[in-house]
Design a protein around this motif. Structure first.
Motif, PDB file in Angstrom:
ATOM      1  N   VAL A  62       0.116   2.194   2.275  1.00 63.25           N
ATOM      2  CA  VAL A  62      -1.052   2.654   1.529  1.00 63.25           C
ATOM      3  C   VAL A  62      -0.559   3.555   0.394  1.00 63.25           C
ATOM      4  O   VAL A  62       0.074   4.586   0.641  1.00 63.25           O
ATOM      5  CB  VAL A  62      -2.032   3.426   2.435  1.00 63.25           C
TER       6      VAL A  62
ATOM      7  N   ALA B 209      -2.788   1.700  10.471  1.00 63.73           N
ATOM      8  CA  ALA B 209      -3.460   1.720   9.169  1.00 63.73           C
ATOM      9  C   ALA B 209      -4.067   3.097   8.898  1.00 63.73           C
ATOM     10  O   ALA B 209      -3.964   3.628   7.785  1.00 63.73           O
ATOM     11  CB  ALA B 209      -4.537   0.637   9.120  1.00 63.73           C
TER      12      ALA B 209
ATOM     13  N   VAL C 285      -8.409   1.896   6.978  1.00 59.11           N
ATOM     14  CA  VAL C 285      -7.998   2.703   5.825  1.00 59.11           C
ATOM     15  C   VAL C 285      -9.199   3.446   5.237  1.00 59.11           C
ATOM     16  O   VAL C 285      -9.126   4.639   4.910  1.00 59.11           O
ATOM     17  CB  VAL C 285      -7.326   1.809   4.761  1.00 59.11           C
TER      18      VAL C 285
ATOM     19  N   ALA D  29      -2.856   5.742   5.922  1.00 59.52           N
ATOM     20  CA  ALA D  29      -3.809   6.325   4.973  1.00 59.52           C
ATOM     21  C   ALA D  29      -3.782   7.849   5.042  1.00 59.52           C
ATOM     22  O   ALA D  29      -3.858   8.531   4.004  1.00 59.52           O
ATOM     23  CB  ALA D  29      -5.211   5.805   5.258  1.00 59.52           C
TER      24      ALA D  29
ATOM     25  N   VAL E  50      -3.214  -1.298  -1.124  1.00 56.76           N
ATOM     26  CA  VAL E  50      -2.852  -1.508   0.273  1.00 56.76           C
ATOM     27  C   VAL E  50      -2.023  -2.786   0.382  1.00 56.76           C
ATOM     28  O   VAL E  50      -2.509  -3.878   0.100  1.00 56.76           O
ATOM     29  CB  VAL E  50      -4.111  -1.592   1.166  1.00 56.76           C
TER      30      VAL E  50
END
Length: 386
Positions: A376, A298, A340, A302, A319
């Motif tokens: 993302v 994650a 994130v 990001a 997301v």
């Protein structure tokens, strides 16, 4: 004109009230700015038409697309039985399109999308949400012209019944795709990754028909997993194992890449119901995920999205997370959002949901269909040249 974003979320007994409250909250957070485009993530337990009625009672004919999910995601974390509404305001334009024929032909749907995009000369980004149970996302991706930026996901819902929906400002339904064409003063950066790794177990795909993976190493797929995990093969056809099979996807060699392909559920005959085809005779490798690897993925996704934004400051992040993450992080719901936010910052509004697959474009190649990933999508305002 600067780019602004806001997110509202609400939980209520019926979809209309939840949609109304979420839209009201998002409008309040937007202040004096007028929304240009809306995204909606709604619980599959609500009636799609009720959610749409609630949202549009405040937003009117604003271009909007949305999809169903088992839970909505915001800066505050993970919410079941909810509606999440994200609004963007700025100097850009959005067109929303309802494509009901996606389940019948991903190729024809891609052709309609390409025709609509070709009618305008400006550079466009395309955001899509499609049915996760019905339709061929790989076929859709393969038919999109190279160089066309397409991002999105497959809606999820009741895995037992296959109930899922998509919505635009005027239409809702199953088996379809909704698309938003974004152009103007808006910049988009995308990043994606997953937290599943090979553990050494290898299978040969010995029989696969369409979306059904029938046998591995010459025996029903559920028997292959039963021998590996110790639960009787018949138990894999019933909850919770029939759904938890998605936690253990297969890695398929595709060129130089190992692509994750995950079951939606295990059928009564022991076959795996997939939403991407797998060819007979190829090797498949068992993949296993972990919380630590997913949180790292994650953050990586990001970070990629931020890098792709360049000098543009992130204003909002969409997301899109595979439903397997919800299962894996059950003891720590919303952990992926915290990861994130560690990268994007606590003040960037976030909205998202759990999906049955993800679609991303990279460079000038056709878009790719993914399982098991977090995507993302960061929206930013382009830096104005002096």
């Amino acid at each position: 004109m600067a780019l602004f974003a806001s997110v509202g979320s609400a939980q209520a007994l019926d979809g209309r009230e939840a949609g109304l409250q979420a839209a009201h909250q998002a409008l309040n957070h937007l202040g004096a700015n007028s929304p240009v485009f809306a995204m909606v993530i709604a619980s599959h337990q609500y009636q799609a038409r009720e959610v749409l009625n609630g949202v549009t009672s405040l937003l009117g004919e604003l271009p909007m697309i949305g999809f169903s999910s088992p839970a909505g995601l915001t800066n505050e974390g993970h919410f079941q039985h909810s509606v999440v509404v994200a609004l963007l305001s700025g100097d850009f334009q959005a067109d929303a399109m309802w494509l009901p024929g996606y389940a019948q032909s991903g190729r024809e749907t891609a052709a309609k999308v390409a025709d609509h995009a070709a009618a305008r000369e400006e550079r466009q980004s395309l955001l899509v949400f499609a049915d996760g149970f019905n339709g061929d996302a790989e076929q859709f991706c393969g038919a999109i012209p190279s160089g066309m930026s397409v991002l999105g996901a497959l809606s999820s819902g009741d895995i037992n019944t296959g109930n899922t929906y998509q919505m635009t400002g005027t239409q809702t339904g199953t088996g379809g795709m909704v698309a938003a064409f974004l152009r103007g003063e808006i910049k988009i950066g995308v990043g994606y990754d997953h937290g599943w790794d090979q553990v050494g177990k290898q299978f040969r795909v010995t029989r696969s028909r369409g979306f059904w993976l029938r046998t591995l190493d010459g025996r029903p797929a559920s028997e292959a997993y039963a021998a590996l995990f110790g639960y009787p093969a018949r138990d894999w056809a019933f909850p919770p194992l029939s759904y938890l099979a998605r936690l253990y996807p297969l890695g398929i060699e595709l060129g130089d890449d190992l692509v994750a392909r995950a079951p939606i559920r295990v059928e009564a005959d022991g076959s795996f119901r997939m939403n991407a085809t797998i060819r007979d005779g190829i090797d498949a490798y068992l993949l296993v995920g972990s919380r630590a690897a997913c949180e790292r993925a994650a953050r990586d996704a990001a970070q990629q999205a931020l890098l792709k934004l360049g000098d543009a400051k992130p204003v909002f992040a969409l997301v899109l997370v595979d439903i397997a993450w919800q299962m894996l992080l059950k003891a720590n719901p919303g952990a992926e959002i915290e990861a994130v936010r560690d990268i994007l910052g606590a003040n960037v509004p976030v909205a998202g949901g759990y999906t049955l697959g993800q679609i991303v474009s990279a460079d000038d190649a056709p878009p790719k269909f993914l399982n098991q990933h977090i995507v993302v999508i960061a929206f930013g305002e382009p830096v104005q040249s002096s």
